[in-house]
Design an enzyme around this catalytic site. Structure first.
Site, PDB file in Angstrom:
ATOM      1  N   GLN A   9       9.605  -5.858   6.030  1.00  0.00           N
ATOM      2  CA  GLN A   9       9.110  -4.669   5.341  1.00  0.00           C
ATOM      3  C   GLN A   9      10.153  -4.115   4.387  1.00  0.00           C
ATOM      4  O   GLN A   9      11.350  -4.156   4.688  1.00  0.00           O
ATOM      5  CB  GLN A   9       8.698  -3.598   6.362  1.00  0.00           C
ATOM      6  CG  GLN A   9       9.788  -2.624   6.779  1.00  0.00           C
ATOM      7  CD  GLN A   9      10.807  -3.201   7.762  1.00  0.00           C
ATOM      8  OE1 GLN A   9      10.855  -4.390   8.004  1.00  0.00           O
ATOM      9  NE2 GLN A   9      11.631  -2.332   8.306  1.00  0.00           N
ATOM     10  N   ASN A  65       1.090   8.436   2.898  1.00  0.00           N
ATOM     11  CA  ASN A  65       1.632   9.781   3.115  1.00  0.00           C
ATOM     12  C   ASN A  65       1.754  10.035   4.602  1.00  0.00           C
ATOM     13  O   ASN A  65       1.120   9.364   5.413  1.00  0.00           O
ATOM     14  CB  ASN A  65       0.641  10.853   2.610  1.00  0.00           C
ATOM     15  CG  ASN A  65       0.561  10.918   1.101  1.00  0.00           C
ATOM     16  OD1 ASN A  65       1.476  10.511   0.393  1.00  0.00           O
ATOM     17  ND2 ASN A  65      -0.554  11.444   0.616  1.00  0.00           N
ATOM     18  N   TYR A  94       0.855  -1.201   0.000  1.00  0.00           N
ATOM     19  CA  TYR A  94       0.000   0.000   0.000  1.00  0.00           C
ATOM     20  C   TYR A  94       0.878   1.234   0.000  1.00  0.00           C
ATOM     21  O   TYR A  94       1.968   1.239   0.559  1.00  0.00           O
ATOM     22  CB  TYR A  94      -0.980   0.027   1.185  1.00  0.00           C
ATOM     23  CG  TYR A  94      -0.381  -0.162   2.564  1.00  0.00           C
ATOM     24  CD1 TYR A  94      -0.072  -1.438   3.025  1.00  0.00           C
ATOM     25  CD2 TYR A  94      -0.165   0.915   3.408  1.00  0.00           C
ATOM     26  CE1 TYR A  94       0.445  -1.627   4.312  1.00  0.00           C
ATOM     27  CE2 TYR A  94       0.345   0.736   4.696  1.00  0.00           C
ATOM     28  CZ  TYR A  94       0.659  -0.541   5.124  1.00  0.00           C
ATOM     29  OH  TYR A  94       1.179  -0.732   6.383  1.00  0.00           O
ATOM     30  N   PRO A  95       0.393   2.302  -0.643  1.00  0.00           N
ATOM     31  CA  PRO A  95       1.121   3.568  -0.594  1.00  0.00           C
ATOM     32  C   PRO A  95       0.626   4.403   0.573  1.00  0.00           C
ATOM     33  O   PRO A  95      -0.495   4.214   1.053  1.00  0.00           O
ATOM     34  CB  PRO A  95       0.733   4.214  -1.923  1.00  0.00           C
ATOM     35  CG  PRO A  95      -0.635   3.697  -2.223  1.00  0.00           C
ATOM     36  CD  PRO A  95      -0.772   2.352  -1.568  1.00  0.00           C
TER      37      PRO A  95
HETATM   38  C1  VOV Z   1       7.960  -5.104   9.858  1.00  0.00           C
HETATM   39  C2  VOV Z   1       8.163  -4.170  10.635  1.00  0.00           C
HETATM   40  C3  VOV Z   1       8.697  -2.783  10.514  1.00  0.00           C
HETATM   41  C4  VOV Z   1       9.893  -2.341  11.038  1.00  0.00           C
HETATM   42  C5  VOV Z   1      10.929  -3.161  11.796  1.00  0.00           C
HETATM   43  C6  VOV Z   1      10.007  -0.939  10.715  1.00  0.00           C
HETATM   44  C7  VOV Z   1      11.066  -0.137  11.139  1.00  0.00           C
HETATM   45  C8  VOV Z   1      11.249   1.138  10.631  1.00  0.00           C
HETATM   46  C9  VOV Z   1      12.374   1.988  10.975  1.00  0.00           C
HETATM   47  C10 VOV Z   1      13.471   1.601  11.962  1.00  0.00           C
HETATM   48  C11 VOV Z   1      12.249   3.147  10.246  1.00  0.00           C
HETATM   49  C12 VOV Z   1      13.183   4.379  10.288  1.00  0.00           C
HETATM   50  C13 VOV Z   1      14.497   4.169   9.670  1.00  0.00           C
HETATM   51  C14 VOV Z   1      14.406   3.699   8.243  1.00  0.00           C
HETATM   52  O1  VOV Z   1      14.652   2.496   8.063  1.00  0.00           O
HETATM   53  O2  VOV Z   1      14.048   4.478   7.377  1.00  0.00           O
HETATM   54  C15 VOV Z   1      11.073   3.010   9.442  1.00  0.00           C
HETATM   55  C16 VOV Z   1      10.662   3.960   8.508  1.00  0.00           C
HETATM   56  C17 VOV Z   1       9.417   3.896   7.919  1.00  0.00           C
HETATM   57  N1  VOV Z   1       8.429   2.948   8.102  1.00  0.00           N
HETATM   58 FE1  VOV Z   1       8.606   1.257   9.158  1.00  0.00          FE
HETATM   59  N2  VOV Z   1       8.886  -0.546  10.009  1.00  0.00           N
HETATM   60  C18 VOV Z   1       8.057  -1.636   9.875  1.00  0.00           C
HETATM   61  C19 VOV Z   1       6.805  -1.681   9.272  1.00  0.00           C
HETATM   62  C20 VOV Z   1       6.207  -0.558   8.715  1.00  0.00           C
HETATM   63  C21 VOV Z   1       4.833  -0.466   8.305  1.00  0.00           C
HETATM   64  C22 VOV Z   1       3.801  -1.570   8.451  1.00  0.00           C
HETATM   65  C23 VOV Z   1       4.630   0.782   7.799  1.00  0.00           C
HETATM   66  C24 VOV Z   1       3.311   1.366   7.334  1.00  0.00           C
HETATM   67  C25 VOV Z   1       2.708   2.224   8.447  1.00  0.00           C
HETATM   68  C26 VOV Z   1       1.354   1.821   8.891  1.00  0.00           C
HETATM   69  O3  VOV Z   1       0.889   2.362   9.925  1.00  0.00           O
HETATM   70  O4  VOV Z   1       0.693   0.986   8.254  1.00  0.00           O
HETATM   71  C27 VOV Z   1       5.874   1.459   7.836  1.00  0.00           C
HETATM   72  C28 VOV Z   1       6.089   2.736   7.326  1.00  0.00           C
HETATM   73  C29 VOV Z   1       7.329   3.338   7.379  1.00  0.00           C
HETATM   74  C30 VOV Z   1       7.636   4.554   6.687  1.00  0.00           C
HETATM   75  C31 VOV Z   1       6.683   5.309   5.770  1.00  0.00           C
HETATM   76  C32 VOV Z   1       8.927   4.907   7.000  1.00  0.00           C
HETATM   77  C33 VOV Z   1       9.684   6.158   6.530  1.00  0.00           C
HETATM   78  C34 VOV Z   1       9.216   7.284   7.383  1.00  0.00           C
HETATM   79  C35 VOV Z   1       9.934   8.587   7.257  1.00  0.00           C
HETATM   80  O5  VOV Z   1       9.329   9.608   7.674  1.00  0.00           O
HETATM   81  O6  VOV Z   1      11.066   8.632   6.755  1.00  0.00           O
HETATM   82  N3  VOV Z   1       6.815   0.648   8.427  1.00  0.00           N
HETATM   83  N4  VOV Z   1      10.457   1.812   9.723  1.00  0.00           N
END
Ligand code: VOV
Length: 248
Positions: free
Chosen positions: A184, A147, A144-145
């Site tokens: 992810q 913002n 899914y995309p």
């Molecule tokens: C499977 C699990 C999982 C894990 C371990 C994880 C961890 C992390 C870390 C440590 C970081 C930050 C450092 C980086 O690596 O960039 C991120 C970054 C990010 N994430 Fe995440 N995320 C997961 C999962 C995960 C999900 C399910 C979602 C969707 C959110 C939801 O509500 O549906 C998501 C989104 C994001 C996004 C959009 C970003 C970038 C945001 C920004 O503003 O730059 N993410 N995420």
């Protein structure tokens, strides 16, 4: 001006969602269908050899529901390569029996919110493995995309780096509790496609998508700032399963 997070970019991504034109497929003669399947196999094999030589990665899944019938998720070094491979595929006989359903262009992204240590991150093999990932061949995919909100009262881009970092830490902790269950791949798409990020999740248990996404809804960064597009969920396809799906 507020401080932008620093990002590292890896392989470019194309999520190519297609539906089958089942009527045309059924009406095609056996020979044409055989040629089409032959071409499909040749492409699947070519993509798998690109993956073996670590010049990119491709995952192929059927899509459940009416939004599409299957998806090719391709990762490649350049946008030119992605463009060339979609054009090559579009010229095949098999593609004549498909209808474009949706596509998404983005690039694998890591941010510095939780980065540790100094030095050149691209010299770190673990970072490179995350920027140029070989896509898991898990049983299920979810895409899914999304913002981050820019409303007057809830504007992610007006928060300080420290506030954003604290929220991303909490996000990361929830994510980490799904280690081994959900993998992810976050791809950035500001300036590339209609949303700011693509979220692609892989798991051998589709219920883990529901549990993870639900749990994240209660976490501040998703609860206050998350805006989401359409969700696509699908089952792993290999050459044999693809052929079975196309069998009449
Ligand atoms: C499977 C699990 C999982 C894990 C371990 C994880 C961890 C992390 C870390 C440590 C970081 C930050 C450092 C980086 O690596 O960039 C991120 C970054 C990010 N994430 Fe995440 N995320 C997961 C999962 C995960 C999900 C399910 C979602 C969707 C959110 C939801 O509500 O549906 C998501 C989104 C994001 C996004 C959009 C970003 C970038 C945001 C920004 O503003 O730059 N993410 N995420």
């Amino acid at each position: 001006m507020n401080e932008a997070a620093l990002t590292l970019e890896g392989w470019y991504a194309l999520h190519d969602f297609r539906s089958m034109n089942w009527t045309a497929w059924r009406e095609a003669d056996d020979e044409t269908r055989a040629v089409a399947l032959e071409e499909l196999h040749a492409f699947l094999q070519e993509w798998s050899s690109v993956e073996q030589s670590k010049n990119g990665s491709t995952a192929v899944y059927s899509v459940v529901g009416q939004k599409a019938d299957f998806v090719f998720m391709h990762l490649r070094e350049t946008l030119e390569e992605l463009n060339a491979l979609e054009n090559a595929f579009n010229k095949t006989t098999f593609a004549e029996y498909t209808v474009k359903a949706y596509s998404y262009v983005s690039v694998v992204e890591l941010s510095n919110y939780l980065a540790s240590g100094g030095g050149d991150p691209k010299a770190n093999p673990e970072v490179m493995a995350r920027l140029q990932p070989i896509l898991p061949k898990s049983k299920y995919i979810c895409f899914y995309p999304m913002n981050k909100k820019r409303d007057l009262s809830d504007n992610w881009y007006m928060l300080s780096m420290d506030e954003r970092r604290a929220m991303m830490r909490s996000h990361g902790l929830i994510g980490r509790s799904y280690a081994g269950k959900v993998k992810q791949i976050i791809t950035g798409s500001v300036g590339l496609d209609d949303w700011e990020w693509g979220v692609t999740l892989f798991s051998d248990d589709a219920l883990q998508f529901k549990k993870l996404v639900y749990e994240m809804r209660f976490d501040e960064v998703s609860a206050r700032f998350g805006e989401f597009g359409s969700f696509y969920v699908g089952n792993l396809l290999n050459e044999q399963l693809f052929e079975e799906m196309l069998k009449l």
